[in-house]
Design a protein around this motif. Structure first.
Motif, PDB file in Angstrom:
ATOM      1  N   GLN A   1      46.022  37.813  38.278  1.00  0.00           N
ATOM      2  CA  GLN A   1      45.885  38.332  37.034  1.00  0.00           C
ATOM      3  C   GLN A   1      45.686  39.741  38.267  1.00  0.00           C
ATOM      4  O   GLN A   1      47.176  40.061  36.975  1.00  0.00           O
ATOM      5  CB  GLN A   1      44.955  38.133  36.609  1.00  0.00           C
ATOM      6  CG  GLN A   1      44.688  37.149  35.443  1.00  0.00           C
ATOM      7  CD  GLN A   1      46.282  36.621  34.521  1.00  0.00           C
ATOM      8  OE1 GLN A   1      46.484  37.372  34.640  1.00  0.00           O
ATOM      9  NE2 GLN A   1      45.963  35.277  34.789  1.00  0.00           N
ATOM     10  N   LEU A   2      45.423  40.328  38.712  1.00  0.00           N
ATOM     11  CA  LEU A   2      45.568  41.605  39.562  1.00  0.00           C
ATOM     12  C   LEU A   2      46.878  42.171  40.378  1.00  0.00           C
ATOM     13  O   LEU A   2      47.290  43.040  39.495  1.00  0.00           O
ATOM     14  CB  LEU A   2      44.702  41.634  40.528  1.00  0.00           C
ATOM     15  CG  LEU A   2      44.265  43.533  40.992  1.00  0.00           C
ATOM     16  CD1 LEU A   2      44.169  44.031  39.952  1.00  0.00           C
ATOM     17  CD2 LEU A   2      43.217  43.070  42.001  1.00  0.00           C
ATOM     18  N   VAL A   3      47.288  41.245  41.261  1.00  0.00           N
ATOM     19  CA  VAL A   3      48.750  41.245  41.440  1.00  0.00           C
ATOM     20  C   VAL A   3      49.172  40.908  40.089  1.00  0.00           C
ATOM     21  O   VAL A   3      50.570  41.757  40.572  1.00  0.00           O
ATOM     22  CB  VAL A   3      48.914  40.051  42.596  1.00  0.00           C
ATOM     23  CG1 VAL A   3      48.091  40.427  43.736  1.00  0.00           C
ATOM     24  CG2 VAL A   3      49.393  38.664  41.915  1.00  0.00           C
ATOM     25  N   ARG A   4      49.352  40.011  39.297  1.00  0.00           N
ATOM     26  CA  ARG A   4      50.550  40.484  38.071  1.00  0.00           C
ATOM     27  C   ARG A   4      50.430  41.645  37.390  1.00  0.00           C
ATOM     28  O   ARG A   4      51.776  41.726  37.491  1.00  0.00           O
ATOM     29  CB  ARG A   4      50.047  39.275  37.550  1.00  0.00           C
ATOM     30  CG  ARG A   4      50.898  37.472  38.187  1.00  0.00           C
ATOM     31  CD  ARG A   4      50.446  35.974  36.757  1.00  0.00           C
ATOM     32  NE  ARG A   4      50.455  35.149  37.626  1.00  0.00           N
ATOM     33  CZ  ARG A   4      50.236  34.244  37.234  1.00  0.00           C
ATOM     34  NH1 ARG A   4      49.299  34.552  36.570  1.00  0.00           N
ATOM     35  NH2 ARG A   4      50.072  33.006  37.741  1.00  0.00           N
ATOM     36  N   ALA A   5      49.752  41.485  37.379  1.00  0.00           N
ATOM     37  CA  ALA A   5      49.458  42.789  36.709  1.00  0.00           C
ATOM     38  C   ALA A   5      50.041  44.872  37.203  1.00  0.00           C
ATOM     39  O   ALA A   5      50.192  45.560  37.075  1.00  0.00           O
ATOM     40  CB  ALA A   5      48.171  43.755  36.007  1.00  0.00           C
ATOM     41  N   GLY A   6      49.494  44.559  38.642  1.00  0.00           N
ATOM     42  CA  GLY A   6      49.967  45.270  39.280  1.00  0.00           C
ATOM     43  C   GLY A   6      51.545  45.064  39.535  1.00  0.00           C
ATOM     44  O   GLY A   6      52.495  46.573  39.413  1.00  0.00           O
TER      45      GLY A   6
END
Length: 339
Positions: free
Chosen positions: A271-276
């Motif tokens: 989720q962190l990389v998708r949000a990034g």
């Protein structure tokens, strides 16, 4: 409206510094949605930004705050800005899991069971005061949010795409609330608190909203097809190897903090990389830089962390712990982000 959006590399457009056409299309849509939401939620641009990042990254949003600050209004405004199917579930202590997912009913004439779908079968599901229902009822959303499907009586039914859950909840110390189970919190891509408006924003709200709420006249500015295309475009935003390692290092660091009983899960890394990627696209780039990851770290990670009893007694905050990690975990430097 744009049926398909591509975020091509800037070098393919002649090697200049102009933004790819897909970024312009995304910006146009995001500006329209933002303007729509800000008619309802005044003076909270950061909250709106996190909501749109969650939408573009195919995630689910948890709005947590005290009653009356606009949680449900934000959820409704985002839902009404998109011309798609929307359902609202008012979570109460007597709500059953079948009230959310649906139930099989026997048809005497056909002599078989027919599935009657519940309100979760919509593009955007607004769950109001989700932590007023029992943990058993909350668990009805686990499969929906993770796998975009519902299983009833051994039969699996796919949900509509795009699919997003926007849930509101009151702080756990409020009367009549249950704490969200860790597995449920982990399925929310981001959590945001709206907070009280400043004096100027509240004065503007009183002047414009006292007679009639803008929600009543809000019109869609995009549709489900365009949103799905934008979500696919965000998936194409480039994330370098060093930034992938940086995201993993941030999440791993949460598991080593003595103040935490439970660190962030591997799901949170995704989720962190998708949000990034979504933040980079909103900023007009087709590649991610460290600041994109850092700007979404708190809303993506903080709600997944569980403090130890000692840390709770010392009134430590999971958001503050994530901010501390952002100052301690080395940031990638000197790389070509599009390499």
């Amino acid at each position: 409206m744009t049926p398909e959006v591509q975020l091509s590399d800037a070098s393919s457009a002649g090697g200049d510094d102009t933004r790819p056409p897909g970024v312009d299309a995304l910006h146009s849509t995001i500006q329209r949605i933002t303007a729509n939401i800000e008619q309802v939620l005044v003076g909270k641009p950061e909250v709106v930004r996190v909501a749109l990042i969650t939408l573009l990254s195919e995630g689910h949003l948890l709005l947590e705050d005290v009653p009356g600050v606009g949680k449900t209004s934000l959820a409704k405004a985002l839902a009404r800005s998109i011309d798609c199917s929307v359902s609202r579930i008012q979570f109460t202590p007597d709500l059953l899991p079948s009230d959310i997912t649906g139930v099989s009913v026997y048809n005497r004439r056909a002599e078989n069971f027919e599935f009657r779908s519940g309100p979760v079968f919509a593009n955007i599901v607004v769950g109001d005061e989700i932590n007023r229902a029992s943990p058993k009822t909350q668990s009805a959303l686990l499969e929906c949010m993770e796998e975009h499907q519902v299983t009833v009586d051994g039969e699996t039914y796919r949900l509509r795409e795009p699919f997003m859950v926007i849930a509101t909840q009151n702080p756990v110390e409020m009367e009549g609330t249950y704490a969200l189970p860790e597995a449920q919190r982990d399925r929310f891509s981001a959590r945001v608190s709206i907070g009280y408006p400043d004096a100027a924003a509240e004065l503007e709200m009183v002047a414009e909203h006292a007679v009639q709420t803008p929600l009543q006249e809000l019109q869609p500015v995009t549709d489900a097809t365009e949103v799905a295309a934008l979500q696919r475009a965000v998936q194409q935003v480039h994330l370098s190897r060093d930034l992938r390692r940086y995201a993993v290092d941030l999440v791993t660091a949460t598991r080593q903090l003595p103040e935490l009983r439970l660190g962030a899960s591997p799901r949170s890394t995704l989720q962190l990389v998708r949000a990034g990627r979504a933040q980079a696209a909103i900023a007009g780039r087709n590649f991610v830089v460290p600041d994109d990851v850092r700007s979404v770290a708190v809303p993506v990670l903080a709600h997944r962390l569980v403090l130890t009893s000692e840390a709770r007694a010392a009134r430590r905050s999971t958001a503050d712990l994530v901010k501390q990690l952002l100052t301690r975990v080395p940031v990638p430097r000197g790389e070509d982000e599009r390499d």
